[in-house]
Design a protein around this motif. Structure first.
Motif, short mmCIF file in Angstrom:
data_model
loop_
_atom_site.label_atom_id
_atom_site.label_comp_id
_atom_site.label_asym_id
_atom_site.label_seq_id
_atom_site.Cartn_x
_atom_site.Cartn_y
_atom_site.Cartn_z
N TYR A 47 -27.15 -10.29 -62.33
CA TYR A 47 -27.33 -11.75 -62.29
C TYR A 47 -26.73 -12.44 -63.52
O TYR A 47 -27.16 -13.52 -63.92
N LYS A 48 -25.71 -11.84 -64.08
CA LYS A 48 -25.10 -12.41 -65.29
C LYS A 48 -24.39 -13.73 -65.01
O LYS A 48 -24.22 -14.56 -65.91
N ILE A 49 -23.95 -13.96 -63.76
CA ILE A 49 -23.23 -15.21 -63.46
C ILE A 49 -24.16 -16.31 -62.95
O ILE A 49 -23.71 -17.42 -62.66
N PHE A 50 -25.47 -15.98 -62.83
CA PHE A 50 -26.40 -16.94 -62.26
C PHE A 50 -27.27 -17.58 -63.35
O PHE A 50 -27.68 -16.91 -64.31
N ASP A 51 -27.55 -18.82 -63.16
CA ASP A 51 -28.48 -19.55 -64.02
C ASP A 51 -29.68 -19.94 -63.15
O ASP A 51 -29.53 -20.74 -62.23
N GLY A 52 -30.83 -19.36 -63.44
CA GLY A 52 -32.03 -19.65 -62.63
C GLY A 52 -32.76 -18.41 -62.17
O GLY A 52 -33.83 -18.49 -61.58
N ILE A 53 -32.18 -17.24 -62.45
CA ILE A 53 -32.86 -15.97 -62.12
C ILE A 53 -33.78 -15.63 -63.29
O ILE A 53 -33.33 -15.43 -64.42
N LYS A 54 -35.08 -15.57 -63.01
CA LYS A 54 -36.08 -15.32 -64.05
C LYS A 54 -37.07 -14.26 -63.57
O LYS A 54 -38.12 -14.58 -63.01
N PRO A 55 -36.76 -12.98 -63.78
CA PRO A 55 -37.67 -11.92 -63.33
C PRO A 55 -39.01 -11.99 -64.07
O PRO A 55 -39.06 -12.20 -65.28
N ASP A 56 -40.08 -11.79 -63.31
CA ASP A 56 -41.43 -11.84 -63.87
C ASP A 56 -42.31 -10.88 -63.08
O ASP A 56 -42.49 -11.05 -61.87
N ALA A 57 -42.83 -9.88 -63.76
CA ALA A 57 -43.63 -8.86 -63.08
C ALA A 57 -44.84 -9.45 -62.39
O ALA A 57 -45.26 -9.00 -61.31
N GLU A 58 -45.44 -10.47 -62.99
CA GLU A 58 -46.67 -11.05 -62.44
C GLU A 58 -46.45 -11.66 -61.07
O GLU A 58 -47.35 -11.61 -60.22
#
Length: 605
Positions: A437-448
């Motif tokens: 996801y290096k070219i994307f702005d808005g990907i925010k992985p969160d385990a919860e």
């Protein structure tokens, strides 16, 4: 005056001597009878002559008392009501002790109680459990929450006016998911075959966006067709390519949320060479209605440990999507139920996910309390489940039968999706390689909020809470069909489409109360039986000890009485005689015979 002697020098017996001799003879006769020799030499047993008639035989209470040493032979005493009461109490306590000890070991050291309860879970044909599983009450419906990825600046990026592709996680759109079993067949090998039939109801009050909201999303039929056309024979490929180019379909298109999820008519899908008779396309269209996939699971009737284990998928005992037997195994649990026996050891359990066409491990994490007072077992998917084989060798067989083995975080499921370039992952590429996801702005992985977990009832084995989360991605294959539109995008770029999570519904107070009662009611019964058998065992053993102590005390008393009687008889028979004295009529002790004769000789002298 002196007595005359006999011819051998002995003095003749006097009247007193005869009296003593007769007394001794009678005592010896009584002693002989007491010691087991009668007049006829007949032996006795336990103080009773074997030659006596049946009317003189001892009674059962007498024999029991005699076994405990409570019967007085000399007095032939009948048992008292207290003695009989003690014996009855001992018998009852011994029986109770045996039963309670047996129950103690069963409750503390076996799974008999749990297995008995689990027999109610098996999916026997026409059972209440099977009926509720085939057509569950809507109050137990799950929720499907769909998140769609919106590409607001994709045109600027493709035109070179933006450095990164902006992605917006739009949602969730929340639907009530009702599942029944269709085309059901109970088999003789303790399995049941079925297809899921699902229906959905949109819940706008729980949703963040509306179904008629317009979103800019990847054109899935076009991107998928690029790969299919590339593999066609030359003539067919040429014709199909010309037709698709003539449709002038954009690489990204505007669709409403409902169209994108549940279907819309598409020109490319209508092509016979691609759509195979279909006219519509939607990411979740195949979920609505009866599933195309048939599943066979074990009912648990023959072995509760096999309960809910999948034995066949689409009529096959193994998959054929992957390389190697291990990755093609389908013996995971059906996601809605687990064998409680597998949960007791807290070992890893496996669940077969149709959306991934593979089974996924779930690792035990901890025990938690949900809904204020219900204890459950929390299981989570491991972080390395989608890792590259270089990091997780167990995934090697998922890469050997595919054209591409991409970085950690996605799985190549093209064979599972009829050769469409579908690459599932966790939402927002959670636990994946950042290169995805290096070219994307808005990907925010969160385990919860992006990791899959399940809160499973430890006794019944069904998930009470949790979330099954998966993201659907498509890979861009820059064939001539797409090269003109996606020139700036790298080949094999993974484009996120959407992610979904399946969660438990909002349980009513009635359902929560039922869960509470069923959980704590059975637990309370189990604890009562465990500690009840322990208490009864200790109590009955204590009463047995007390009863034996009482009987032993009575025995000592009787032995003492018998000993005293024996000593008195011995004195009367051999050590004390009545001698008639002319002047005083008093009992005079006489020594044994030899000293007695000496005394007579002394008087004679």
């Amino acid at each position: 005056m002196p007595r005359a002697t006999s011819h051998d020098g002995a003095l003749p017996p006097t009247q007193d001597d005869l009296t003593v001799a007769q007394s001794r003879s009678k005592s010896n006769t009584l002693n002989s009878q007491r010691n087991g020799v009668g007049a006829g030499g007949t032996g006795t047993f336990g103080g009773y002559s074997s030659g006596k008639s049946g009317s003189d035989k001892p009674t059962i209470p007498q024999m029991i008392l005699e076994a405990f040493g409570l019967r007085n032979h000399s007095q032939n005493r009948e048992p008292t009501s207290k003695d009989i009461g003690t014996l009855i109490m001992l018998g009852v306590m011994f029986l109770l002790f045996v039963i309670s000890v047996t129950g103690f070991f069963v409750m503390w050291f076996t799974e008999y109680y749990n297995n008995t309860m689990l027999e109610n879970l098996v999916l026997a044909e026409n059972s209440d459990t099977a009926k509720s599983w085939l057509n569950p009450d809507p109050k137990f419906d799950t929720l499907l929450k769909a998140h769609i990825f919106h590409y607001p600046n994709i045109e600027d990026y493709l035109a070179g006016r933006a450095d990164k592709i902006q992605i917006r996680d739009m949602g969730p759109l929340v639907y009530q998911e009702h599942t029944v079993k269709d085309e059901v067949s109970f088999n003789k090998n303790f399995t049941v075959t079925f297809r899921d039939r699902k229906s959905y109801k949109f819940l706008p009050e729980k949703s963040s966006i509306r179904e008629d909201d317009v979103l800019l999303v990847p054109n899935v039929p076009l991107i998928s067709a690029a790969g299919h056309v590339k593999r066609m024979p030359y003539t067919t490929r040429l014709i199909s390519g010309m037709l698709i180019n003539g449709f002038k379909e954009p690489l990204f298109k505007n669709l409403t949320a409902a169209e994108y999820l549940w279907g819309y008519e598409d020109k490319i899908i209508k092509l016979k060479s691609l759509g195979k008779g279909k006219r519509r396309f939607g990411l979740l269209m195949s979920r609505n209605g009866t599933s195309v996939d048939s599943v066979q699971v074990n009912t648990g009737e023959d072995d509760i440990t096999k309960y809910s284990t999948i034995t066949q998928f689409n009529g096959m005992p193994q998959l054929d999507y992957w390389e190697g037997e291990e990755c093609n195994r389908i013996d995971g649990s059906e996601p809605s139920m687990f064998s409680p026996n597998l949960l007791q050891t807290r070992d890893t359990v496996h669940v077969f996910l149709q959306v991934l066409c593979r089974k996924v491990p779930l690792h035990f994490e901890k025990e938690v309390t949900i809904y204020d007072d219900i204890d459950v077992l929390r299981y989570r998917t491991p972080m390395d489940v989608f890792d590259h084989p270089s990091e997780n060798p167990a995934n090697q067989c998922y890469c050997q039968n595919t054209d591409r083995c991409l970085p950690s975080g996605v799985i190549n499921a093209t064979k599972c999706y009829a050769d469409s370039p579908i690459f599932p992952s966790f939402p927002h590429f959670f636990s994946g390689d950042p290169v995805l996801y290096k070219i994307f702005d808005g990907i925010k992985p969160d385990a919860e909020i992006h990791q899959t977990y399940a809160d499973i009832h430890p006794r019944f084995g069904f998930p009470i809470s949790g979330a099954s989360r998966v993201q659907i991605n498509i890979m861009l294959d820059k064939t001539p069909l797409l090269r003109n539109q996606g020139e700036r995008l790298e080949n094999a770029t993974i484009l996120p489409l959407m992610w979904i999570e399946i969660t438990s519904g909002d349980f009513s107070e009635e359902v929560l109360h039922m869960l509470y009662v069923s959980t704590f009611g059975l637990d309370a019964i189990q604890l009562a039986l465990k500690y009840g058998t322990l208490l009864i065992s200790v109590t009955s053993f204590s009463l047995i000890v007390a009863g034996v102590y009482y009987l032993n005390s009575k025995r000592e008393e009787h032995l003492q009485e018998s000993k005293s009687s024996a000593e008195l008889e011995a004195l009367n028979s051999g050590g004390v005689v009545m001698v008639q004295v002319h002047h005083f009529n008093l009992p005079v002790p006489c020594a044994p015979s030899a000293p007695h004769l000496e005394a007579d000789d002394h008087r004679a002298a």
